[in-house]
Design a protein around this motif. Structure first.
Motif, PDB file in Angstrom:
ATOM      1  N   ARG A 113       0.672  -1.005   0.053  1.00  8.95           N
ATOM      2  CA  ARG A 113       0.106  -0.073   0.109  1.00  8.95           C
ATOM      3  C   ARG A 113       0.719   1.150   0.043  1.00  8.95           C
ATOM      4  O   ARG A 113       1.816   1.408   0.733  1.00  8.95           O
ATOM      5  N   GLU A 115       1.279   4.197   1.249  1.00  9.44           N
ATOM      6  CA  GLU A 115       0.915   4.814   2.580  1.00  9.44           C
ATOM      7  C   GLU A 115       2.105   5.697   3.178  1.00  9.44           C
ATOM      8  O   GLU A 115       3.258   5.716   2.611  1.00  9.44           O
ATOM      9  N   GLY A 120       5.111   0.890  12.303  1.00 14.37           N
ATOM     10  CA  GLY A 120       3.733   0.199  12.294  1.00 14.37           C
ATOM     11  C   GLY A 120       3.273   0.353  10.956  1.00 14.37           C
ATOM     12  O   GLY A 120       2.040  -0.164  10.823  1.00 14.37           O
ATOM     13  N   ARG A 121       3.737   1.111  10.078  1.00 16.10           N
ATOM     14  CA  ARG A 121       2.996   1.449   8.803  1.00 16.10           C
ATOM     15  C   ARG A 121       3.908   1.618   7.734  1.00 16.10           C
ATOM     16  O   ARG A 121       4.758   2.458   7.676  1.00 16.10           O
ATOM     17  N   TYR A 122       3.796   0.332   6.833  1.00 13.28           N
ATOM     18  CA  TYR A 122       4.836   0.303   5.818  1.00 13.28           C
ATOM     19  C   TYR A 122       4.193   0.187   4.414  1.00 13.28           C
ATOM     20  O   TYR A 122       2.913   0.064   4.382  1.00 13.28           O
ATOM     21  N   GLN A 127       0.449  -9.763   5.973  1.00 12.69           N
ATOM     22  CA  GLN A 127      -0.801 -10.303   6.866  1.00 12.69           C
ATOM     23  C   GLN A 127      -0.777 -11.842   6.720  1.00 12.69           C
ATOM     24  O   GLN A 127      -0.330 -12.524   5.919  1.00 12.69           O
ATOM     25  N   LYS A 210      -9.219   9.211  10.509  1.00 17.53           N
ATOM     26  CA  LYS A 210      -8.242   9.272  11.398  1.00 17.53           C
ATOM     27  C   LYS A 210      -7.943  10.594  11.804  1.00 17.53           C
ATOM     28  O   LYS A 210      -7.008  10.832  12.731  1.00 17.53           O
ATOM     29  N   ARG A 258     -14.454  -0.165   9.722  1.00 17.82           N
ATOM     30  CA  ARG A 258     -13.437  -1.080   8.893  1.00 17.82           C
ATOM     31  C   ARG A 258     -13.334  -0.264   7.642  1.00 17.82           C
ATOM     32  O   ARG A 258     -14.096   0.396   7.145  1.00 17.82           O
ATOM     33  N   ALA A 280      -4.357  -1.055  15.458  1.00 19.33           N
ATOM     34  CA  ALA A 280      -4.955  -2.118  14.899  1.00 19.33           C
ATOM     35  C   ALA A 280      -4.107  -3.319  14.591  1.00 19.33           C
ATOM     36  O   ALA A 280      -3.216  -3.215  13.769  1.00 19.33           O
ATOM     37  N   VAL A 281      -4.130  -4.359  15.400  1.00 23.21           N
ATOM     38  CA  VAL A 281      -3.262  -5.530  15.087  1.00 23.21           C
ATOM     39  C   VAL A 281      -4.098  -6.437  14.261  1.00 23.21           C
ATOM     40  O   VAL A 281      -3.413  -7.286  13.574  1.00 23.21           O
ATOM     41  N   SER A 283      -7.833  -7.236  11.993  1.00 26.67           N
ATOM     42  CA  SER A 283      -8.888  -6.677  11.673  1.00 26.67           C
ATOM     43  C   SER A 283      -9.834  -7.687  11.039  1.00 26.67           C
ATOM     44  O   SER A 283      -9.283  -8.177   9.981  1.00 26.67           O
ATOM     45  N   GLY A 307      -1.990  -8.002  11.197  1.00 25.00           N
ATOM     46  CA  GLY A 307      -0.690  -7.154  10.627  1.00 25.00           C
ATOM     47  C   GLY A 307       0.719  -7.809  11.465  1.00 25.00           C
ATOM     48  O   GLY A 307       0.743  -7.889  12.408  1.00 25.00           O
ATOM     49  N   ARG A 310       3.112  -5.635  13.179  1.00 21.40           N
ATOM     50  CA  ARG A 310       2.660  -4.833  14.376  1.00 21.40           C
ATOM     51  C   ARG A 310       2.720  -6.054  15.560  1.00 21.40           C
ATOM     52  O   ARG A 310       2.875  -5.757  16.742  1.00 21.40           O
TER      53      ARG A 310
HETATM   54  P1  ATP Z   1      -5.175   0.926   9.582  1.00 19.91           P
HETATM   55  O1  ATP Z   1      -6.324   1.559  10.410  1.00 19.91           O
HETATM   56  O2  ATP Z   1      -3.968   1.003  10.585  1.00 19.91           O
HETATM   57  O3  ATP Z   1      -4.794   1.674   8.357  1.00 19.91           O
HETATM   58  P2  ATP Z   1      -6.634  -0.958   8.028  1.00 19.91           P
HETATM   59  O4  ATP Z   1      -7.894  -0.815   8.472  1.00 19.91           O
HETATM   60  O5  ATP Z   1      -6.195  -0.344   6.837  1.00 19.91           O
HETATM   61  O6  ATP Z   1      -5.461  -0.368   9.294  1.00 19.91           O
HETATM   62  P3  ATP Z   1      -6.860  -3.693   7.307  1.00 19.91           P
HETATM   63  O7  ATP Z   1      -6.675  -3.345   5.757  1.00 19.91           O
HETATM   64  O8  ATP Z   1      -8.149  -4.062   7.811  1.00 19.91           O
HETATM   65  O9  ATP Z   1      -6.224  -2.315   7.961  1.00 19.91           O
HETATM   66  O10 ATP Z   1      -5.617  -4.807   7.342  1.00 19.91           O
HETATM   67  C1  ATP Z   1      -5.519  -5.677   8.432  1.00 19.91           C
HETATM   68  C2  ATP Z   1      -4.276  -5.535   9.452  1.00 19.91           C
HETATM   69  O11 ATP Z   1      -3.039  -5.098   8.475  1.00 19.91           O
HETATM   70  C3  ATP Z   1      -4.348  -4.106  10.224  1.00 19.91           C
HETATM   71  O12 ATP Z   1      -5.233  -4.426  11.365  1.00 19.91           O
HETATM   72  C4  ATP Z   1      -2.967  -3.793  10.422  1.00 19.91           C
HETATM   73  O13 ATP Z   1      -2.618  -4.662  11.565  1.00 19.91           O
HETATM   74  C5  ATP Z   1      -2.361  -4.383   9.541  1.00 19.91           C
HETATM   75  N1  ATP Z   1      -1.898  -3.252   8.477  1.00 19.91           N
HETATM   76  C6  ATP Z   1      -2.674  -2.530   7.618  1.00 19.91           C
HETATM   77  N2  ATP Z   1      -2.072  -1.636   6.870  1.00 19.91           N
HETATM   78  C7  ATP Z   1      -0.902  -1.850   7.137  1.00 19.91           C
HETATM   79  C8  ATP Z   1       0.642  -1.099   6.993  1.00 19.91           C
HETATM   80  N3  ATP Z   1       0.576  -0.091   6.027  1.00 19.91           N
HETATM   81  N4  ATP Z   1       1.483  -1.525   7.317  1.00 19.91           N
HETATM   82  C9  ATP Z   1       1.566  -2.556   8.311  1.00 19.91           C
HETATM   83  N5  ATP Z   1       0.474  -3.254   8.955  1.00 19.91           N
HETATM   84  C10 ATP Z   1      -0.670  -2.776   8.225  1.00 19.91           C
END
Ligand code: ATP
Ligand code: MG
Length: 428
Positions: A113, A115, A120-122, A127, A210, A258, A280-281, A283, A307, A310
């Motif tokens: 993604r 982002e 914690g966000r890469y 997954q 957010k 979500r 969120a770990v 979802s 994730g 995480r």
């Molecule tokens: P967030 O609210 O943190 O952006 P999300 O709702 O986009 O999460 P999901 O698409 O439901 O997340 O993905 C499931 C899980 O994948 C999340 O709970 C999180 O632990 C992990 N995750 C999502 N995006 C990332 C990211 N860019 N880097 C690391 N882990 C991620």
């Protein structure tokens, strides 16, 4: 020197110093999901862009601005998967696995993604993904949540809490959507750009904002839980009762929506108590309409994604990672004959003791250099293969982490001798 090629921002190497935590997590996960009857299915990392647009939804952040899409040499629009459910469902449909059958499936792997990278966000992350296809619930919803609760228990992770909600059926959501649009229209000047865009496309997404400045507006919005259809209400009540019965504590969060469009009814999220916007770990949720939406026969299903980065971070924080794997035996070579015979000797030992980890000194070096390497290997035991010893049909053996003297072992009983020595050093 030539110019170095830089890694891509937000895409990390997982180094040998960190891999112990990953392997531990992957082992625990594999064992647990297998015990709950989930079977592994591997799907491609690249899919047609249309798959994600149609499933995740055009007005989500993921599809709107986070996808790695490109045109292939054949002119097709392809995308690196941003999540696994779409590909898993596509795989179930393409391989004609439905036909009234049910499947519990899992996979693990990298997702992509675009982002803003931060802790914690890469941009490449991993997954664990579980999908129960053909199960209408609420029993499977509860079982899936019980599985995640057990995973935290097995991993020794304590500081996570469960939030659940119901998004209702697509019909009840339509009615709620209108309420929500008229509510937010009343405050249009206070909406940020993202939320204004979502107001047209998918107003529920605003609840997932957010942006802290949106929190007050969101807090005053009508609640979906007050507008559930009868069947969804019953489904949700039954799920809550089962969770209480199993003994999994939960909070109902009526604003949990979500980030992806395909969910219906049950949604849940495990939240870490300390890591801000990256909290969120794990979802997941029910997606009863998705399979039909992607051209399969209508089939109810539920899944979640965890994730891995995480969870690895939580494991490290909790000090729950077992010690890194290391060598059991380091072989020091002394003399010409010993050096030329050393590898052959170790290969024979590997035949006899296939589970033991041997590290033989490679690339020469004097005794001192070799013992320094032995020290770094963290092996508890050294074998000293020297010309003198070989002439007498023995090999020297020396504990490396204890002040015990060197002993000798006849070559023909070396495997037993090593096992006995390791056992006495506490390495059974
Ligand atoms: P967030 O609210 O943190 O952006 P999300 O709702 O986009 O999460 P999901 O698409 O439901 O997340 O993905 C499931 C899980 O994948 C999340 O709970 C999180 O632990 C992990 N995750 C999502 N995006 C990332 C990211 N860019 N880097 C690391 N882990 C991620
Ligand atoms: Mg996100």
């Amino acid at each position: 020197m030539a110019e170095q090629i830089q890694p891509i921002r937000g895409m990390n190497d997982i180094l040998p110093t960190e891999i112990g935590a990953w392997q531990y997590l992957e082992r625990e996960v594999r064992e647990l999901v297998t015990a709950y009857g989930y079977e592994e299915m591997r799907v491609p990392i690249v899919e047609q862009t249309a798959l994600f647009k149609r499933s995740i939804g055009e007005f989500t952040d993921v599809v709107g601005k986070e996808m790695y899409s490109f045109e292939s040499q054949g002119g097709e629009s392809l995308t690196l998967r941003p999540e696994a459910t779409a590909g898993m469902v596509r795989g179930v449909i393409s391989n004609r696995m439905l036909r009234g059958q049910r499947h519990k499936l899992w996979c693990v792997g990298p997702m992509f993604r675009y982002e803003t990278p931060q802790a914690g966000r890469y941009r490449q992350f991993h997954q664990l993904d579980l999908e129960a296809v053909g199960y209408a619930g609420p029993d499977v919803d509860a079982e899936l949540i019980a599985l995640t609760a057990r995973l935290w228990r097995n991993l020794g992770i304590q500081r996570v809490r469960l939030q659940i909600n119901s998004l209702g059926s697509s019909e009840s959501r339509k009615a709620y959507r209108e309420l929500l649009v008229s509510y937010f229209r009343g405050y249009e000047s206070r909406l940020d750009a993202d939320s204004r865009r979502r107001l047209e496309g998918n107003p529920l997404r605003i609840l997932d904002s957010k942006n802290p400045e949106m929190q007050e507006l969101v807090a005053g919005a009508p609640l979906l839980t007050d507008h559930l259809d009868q069947e969804s209400r019953e489904h949700f009540d039954a799920l809550c009762a089962m969770l209480r019965d199993i003994g999994v504590p939960y909070e109902v969060n009526p604003r949990l929506v979500r980030g992806l469009d395909y969910y219906s009814r049950t949604v849940f999220e495990w939240i870490n108590e300390s890591s801000g916007a990256q909290n969120a770990v794990c979802s997941g949720g029910r997606y009863d309409g998705l399979i039909a939406q992607l051209g399969g026969e209508p089939t109810p299903a539920i899944g979640f994604a965890m994730g891995m980065e995480r969870v690895v971070a939580l494991l490290m924080q909790a000090g729950q990672v077992p010690a890194a794997t290391k060598a059991d035996v380091f072989i020091v070579l002394n003399g010409e004959r010993a050096t030329s015979m050393g590898l052959g000797l170790v290969e024979r030992l590997r035949n006899e003791l296939p589970r033991r980890r041997f590290e033989i000194n490679l690339g020469g070096g004097n005794f001192k250099t070799q013992f320094r390497r032995a020290d770094r290997s963290a092996a508890p035991l050294a074998l000293i293969v020297g010309d003198d010893e070989l002439a007498r049909g023995v090999v020297g053996m020396k504990p490396l982490r204890q002040e015990t003297g060197q002993t000798e072992c006849p070559i023909e009983r070396l495997a037993q001798g090593i096992e006995a020595a390791l056992a006495s050093l506490g390495c059974a």
